[in-house]
Design a protein around this motif. Structure first.
Motif, PDB file in Angstrom:
ATOM      1  N   HIS A 217       0.694  -1.309  -0.054  1.00  0.00           N
ATOM      2  CA  HIS A 217       0.170  -0.105  -0.043  1.00  0.00           C
ATOM      3  C   HIS A 217       0.822   1.432  -0.186  1.00  0.00           C
ATOM      4  CE1 HIS A 217      -3.527  -2.301   0.422  1.00  0.00           C
ATOM      5  NE2 HIS A 217      -3.346  -2.601   1.549  1.00  0.00           N
ATOM      6  N   GLN A 218       2.184   1.053  -0.330  1.00  0.00           N
ATOM      7  CA  GLN A 218       3.041   2.172  -0.355  1.00  0.00           C
ATOM      8  C   GLN A 218       3.161   2.696  -1.793  1.00  0.00           C
ATOM      9  OE1 GLN A 218       3.958   3.724   2.463  1.00  0.00           O
ATOM     10  NE2 GLN A 218       3.425   2.002   3.715  1.00  0.00           N
ATOM     11  N   MET A 219       3.871   3.863  -1.991  1.00  0.00           N
ATOM     12  CA  MET A 219       4.142   4.507  -3.410  1.00  0.00           C
ATOM     13  C   MET A 219       5.134   3.719  -4.042  1.00  0.00           C
ATOM     14  SD  MET A 219       4.249   8.515  -2.557  1.00  0.00           S
ATOM     15  CE  MET A 219       4.431   8.917  -4.086  1.00  0.00           C
ATOM     16  N   ALA A 220       4.822   3.607  -5.425  1.00  0.00           N
ATOM     17  CA  ALA A 220       5.847   2.879  -6.518  1.00  0.00           C
ATOM     18  C   ALA A 220       7.030   3.681  -6.371  1.00  0.00           C
ATOM     19  CB  ALA A 220       5.401   2.631  -7.689  1.00  0.00           C
ATOM     20  N   LEU A 221       8.364   3.218  -5.967  1.00  0.00           N
ATOM     21  CA  LEU A 221       9.842   3.719  -5.954  1.00  0.00           C
ATOM     22  C   LEU A 221      10.466   3.373  -7.176  1.00  0.00           C
ATOM     23  CD1 LEU A 221      10.466   3.133  -2.269  1.00  0.00           C
ATOM     24  CD2 LEU A 221       9.175   4.890  -3.278  1.00  0.00           C
ATOM     25  N   TYR A 222      10.255   2.457  -7.878  1.00  0.00           N
ATOM     26  CA  TYR A 222      11.203   2.071  -8.978  1.00  0.00           C
ATOM     27  C   TYR A 222      10.569   1.770 -10.354  1.00  0.00           C
ATOM     28  CZ  TYR A 222      14.108   1.510  -4.895  1.00  0.00           C
ATOM     29  OH  TYR A 222      14.787   1.688  -3.622  1.00  0.00           O
ATOM     30  N   HIS A 223      10.975   1.752 -11.490  1.00  0.00           N
ATOM     31  CA  HIS A 223      10.577   1.534 -12.751  1.00  0.00           C
ATOM     32  C   HIS A 223      11.515   0.720 -13.502  1.00  0.00           C
ATOM     33  CE1 HIS A 223      12.208   5.521 -13.323  1.00  0.00           C
ATOM     34  NE2 HIS A 223      12.611   4.918 -14.486  1.00  0.00           N
ATOM     35  N   CYS A 224      10.957  -0.013 -14.287  1.00  0.00           N
ATOM     36  CA  CYS A 224      11.844  -0.834 -15.272  1.00  0.00           C
ATOM     37  C   CYS A 224      12.374   0.286 -16.364  1.00  0.00           C
ATOM     38  CB  CYS A 224      11.048  -1.835 -15.985  1.00  0.00           C
ATOM     39  SG  CYS A 224      11.884  -2.663 -17.189  1.00  0.00           S
ATOM     40  N   PRO A 225      13.665   0.243 -16.670  1.00  0.00           N
ATOM     41  CA  PRO A 225      14.153   1.058 -17.668  1.00  0.00           C
ATOM     42  C   PRO A 225      13.896   1.014 -19.101  1.00  0.00           C
ATOM     43  CG  PRO A 225      15.837  -0.035 -16.979  1.00  0.00           C
ATOM     44  CD  PRO A 225      14.730  -0.586 -16.237  1.00  0.00           C
ATOM     45  N   ASN A 226      13.355  -0.362 -19.410  1.00  0.00           N
ATOM     46  CA  ASN A 226      12.873  -0.533 -20.707  1.00  0.00           C
ATOM     47  C   ASN A 226      11.806   0.245 -21.174  1.00  0.00           C
ATOM     48  OD1 ASN A 226      12.168  -1.949 -23.309  1.00  0.00           O
ATOM     49  ND2 ASN A 226      12.283  -3.768 -22.513  1.00  0.00           N
ATOM     50  N   PRO A 227      12.046   1.011 -22.180  1.00  0.00           N
ATOM     51  CA  PRO A 227      10.803   1.736 -22.548  1.00  0.00           C
ATOM     52  C   PRO A 227       9.578   1.079 -22.920  1.00  0.00           C
ATOM     53  CG  PRO A 227      12.869   2.619 -23.694  1.00  0.00           C
ATOM     54  CD  PRO A 227      13.119   1.233 -23.053  1.00  0.00           C
ATOM     55  N   SER A 228       9.753  -0.155 -23.676  1.00  0.00           N
ATOM     56  CA  SER A 228       8.551  -1.008 -23.843  1.00  0.00           C
ATOM     57  C   SER A 228       7.861  -1.635 -23.012  1.00  0.00           C
ATOM     58  CB  SER A 228       8.892  -1.699 -25.025  1.00  0.00           C
ATOM     59  OG  SER A 228      10.041  -2.762 -24.461  1.00  0.00           O
ATOM     60  N   CYS A 229       8.532  -1.623 -21.548  1.00  0.00           N
ATOM     61  CA  CYS A 229       7.968  -2.077 -20.377  1.00  0.00           C
ATOM     62  C   CYS A 229       7.505  -1.068 -19.438  1.00  0.00           C
ATOM     63  CB  CYS A 229       8.981  -2.996 -19.669  1.00  0.00           C
ATOM     64  SG  CYS A 229       8.505  -3.758 -18.035  1.00  0.00           S
ATOM     65  N   ARG A 230       8.187  -0.303 -18.734  1.00  0.00           N
ATOM     66  CA  ARG A 230       8.013   0.817 -17.790  1.00  0.00           C
ATOM     67  C   ARG A 230       7.251   0.194 -16.588  1.00  0.00           C
ATOM     68  NH1 ARG A 230      11.745   4.380 -18.421  1.00  0.00           N
ATOM     69  NH2 ARG A 230      10.589   5.934 -17.269  1.00  0.00           N
ATOM     70  N   GLN A 231       7.203  -1.230 -16.252  1.00  0.00           N
ATOM     71  CA  GLN A 231       6.700  -1.504 -15.278  1.00  0.00           C
ATOM     72  C   GLN A 231       7.012  -0.825 -13.844  1.00  0.00           C
ATOM     73  OE1 GLN A 231       6.131  -5.886 -14.868  1.00  0.00           O
ATOM     74  NE2 GLN A 231       5.422  -5.901 -13.030  1.00  0.00           N
ATOM     75  N   GLU A 232       6.125  -0.546 -12.818  1.00  0.00           N
ATOM     76  CA  GLU A 232       6.610   0.186 -11.625  1.00  0.00           C
ATOM     77  C   GLU A 232       6.560  -0.925 -10.574  1.00  0.00           C
ATOM     78  OE1 GLU A 232       4.122   3.968 -10.899  1.00  0.00           O
ATOM     79  OE2 GLU A 232       5.821   4.716 -12.165  1.00  0.00           O
ATOM     80  N   PHE A 233       7.346  -0.602  -9.541  1.00  0.00           N
ATOM     81  CA  PHE A 233       7.796  -1.493  -8.456  1.00  0.00           C
ATOM     82  C   PHE A 233       7.796  -0.782  -7.069  1.00  0.00           C
ATOM     83  CE2 PHE A 233       9.447  -3.269 -12.283  1.00  0.00           C
ATOM     84  CZ  PHE A 233       9.021  -4.623 -12.261  1.00  0.00           C
ATOM     85  N   LEU A 236      13.003  -2.278  -3.797  1.00  0.00           N
ATOM     86  CA  LEU A 236      14.049  -2.739  -4.819  1.00  0.00           C
ATOM     87  C   LEU A 236      13.906  -4.282  -5.338  1.00  0.00           C
ATOM     88  CD1 LEU A 236      16.432  -1.666  -6.271  1.00  0.00           C
ATOM     89  CD2 LEU A 236      17.811  -2.056  -4.087  1.00  0.00           C
ATOM     90  N   ALA A 237      13.684  -4.909  -4.342  1.00  0.00           N
ATOM     91  CA  ALA A 237      13.521  -6.170  -4.417  1.00  0.00           C
ATOM     92  C   ALA A 237      12.606  -6.597  -5.502  1.00  0.00           C
ATOM     93  CB  ALA A 237      13.149  -6.953  -3.197  1.00  0.00           C
ATOM     94  N   GLY A 238      11.579  -5.940  -5.661  1.00  0.00           N
ATOM     95  CA  GLY A 238      10.570  -6.186  -6.603  1.00  0.00           C
ATOM     96  C   GLY A 238      11.174  -6.097  -7.970  1.00  0.00           C
ATOM     97  N   ILE A 239      12.014  -4.914  -8.104  1.00  0.00           N
ATOM     98  CA  ILE A 239      12.429  -4.600  -9.660  1.00  0.00           C
ATOM     99  C   ILE A 239      13.712  -5.756  -9.969  1.00  0.00           C
ATOM    100  CG2 ILE A 239      13.991  -2.608  -8.964  1.00  0.00           C
ATOM    101  CD1 ILE A 239      13.610  -1.433 -11.450  1.00  0.00           C
ATOM    102  N   ILE A 240      14.486  -6.076  -8.937  1.00  0.00           N
ATOM    103  CA  ILE A 240      15.485  -7.013  -9.162  1.00  0.00           C
ATOM    104  C   ILE A 240      14.811  -8.124  -9.226  1.00  0.00           C
ATOM    105  CG2 ILE A 240      17.169  -8.146  -8.050  1.00  0.00           C
ATOM    106  CD1 ILE A 240      18.097  -5.729  -6.195  1.00  0.00           C
TER     107      ILE A 240
END
Length: 272
Positions: A217-233, A236-240
């Motif tokens: 329930h917190q704010m998304a802190l990270y995003h995938c750098p792939n322009p075709s993805c850009r999924q938010e996380f 840090l464990a989530g994006i890794i």
């Protein structure tokens, strides 16, 4: 067809009465190929696979070990070829005798502690983990006894200091830290303790409090750098974990394992 009396080149057909080594030297110097169908023991050359097999059966000249697929009827010359076939054609782990719904699920299984052991370690308490995701979650959750000051917020601040241009971190101008919640008995709905944000129910009040203070329930802190993805996380464990899955091709599993330890020690940002 009966086998030739001499050893022959598989490309030009030249015969070498002096023996196998003469034929091999010829192939090496000219770039020609060895005969396609050749006895494993006496190295006689045959025009067809059937004739070669017949000769090897008649003379017991079998010097090959075949590896049969446990799923289909395919046969391979090496265990590594069979394993690759199991993975890519059947999503099958032969060591565990398990099928998986997708190749990505199989990859995650092959990278679990069961197969790779504990190759990662916490840089502070040395607790072993199977993947970079595991050690990162360990630190973000504040579970490390020798890094009590580290948590999700502090690691985000560390990453932001290494990533001012927002390559993987979101630039949250008004962010001051994660929200803190504490559930009370008023959350009991007559059947269970209910989260008023997502309506998920829990048997214990402590479990609800833990849920409320998790990244969900917190704010998304990270995003995938792939322009075709850009999924938010939200961690840090989530994006890794996203990088480890190789689902969008940003980086390779092995590369992310090698870089996370340095980042968590205050080193440079991940170079994907």
């Amino acid at each position: 067809m009966a086998p030739n009396e001499y050893f022959e080149c598989g490309t030009c057909g030249k015969a070498f009465p002096r023996g196998l080594q003469a034929r091999n030297n010829h192939c090496s110097s000219t770039g020609h190929s060895w005969p396609r169908y050749e006895c494993d023991v006496c190295h006689r050359y045959f025009r067809t696979e059937a004739a070669c097999f017949q000769h090897m059966n008649d003379t017991s000249h079998w010097n090959r070990t075949f590896y049969d697929c446990a799923v289909c009827d395919d046969r391979f010359d090496s265990d590594s070829e069979l394993t690759e076939h199991h993975h890519y054609e059947h999503n099958y782990c032969s060591d565990c005798e398990r099928h998986f719904q997708s190749f990505n699920n199989l990859k995650m299984h092959l990278r679990s502690r069961q197969h790779v052991g504990t190759n990662m370690a916490c840089p502070f308490c040395s607790r072993p983990f199977a993947t970079a995701t595991g050690v990162t979650h360990h630190l973000e959750s504040g579970s490390c006894p020798r890094a009590s000051g580290l948590n999700r917020d502090e690691i985000y601040r560390l990453v932001r200091s290494k990533d001012p241009h927002g390559y993987i971190s979101n630039n949250l101008l008004e962010w001051t830290g994660s929200y803190g919640y504490e559930a009370t008995e008023r959350c009991y709905n007559g059947f269970a303790y209910e989260c008023y944000l997502c309506n998920r129910e829990f048997d214990r009040l402590g479990s609800l409090t833990q849920h409320l203070n998790s990244p969900i329930h917190q704010m998304a802190l990270y995003h995938c750098p792939n322009p075709s993805c850009r999924q938010e996380f939200k961690s840090l464990a989530g994006i890794i974990n996203h990088f480890e899955s190789e689902s969008c091709g940003v980086t390779r599993f092995d590369r992310i394992q090698n870089q996370v330890d340095g980042l968590l020690r205050g080193g440079r940002l991940l170079t994907l």
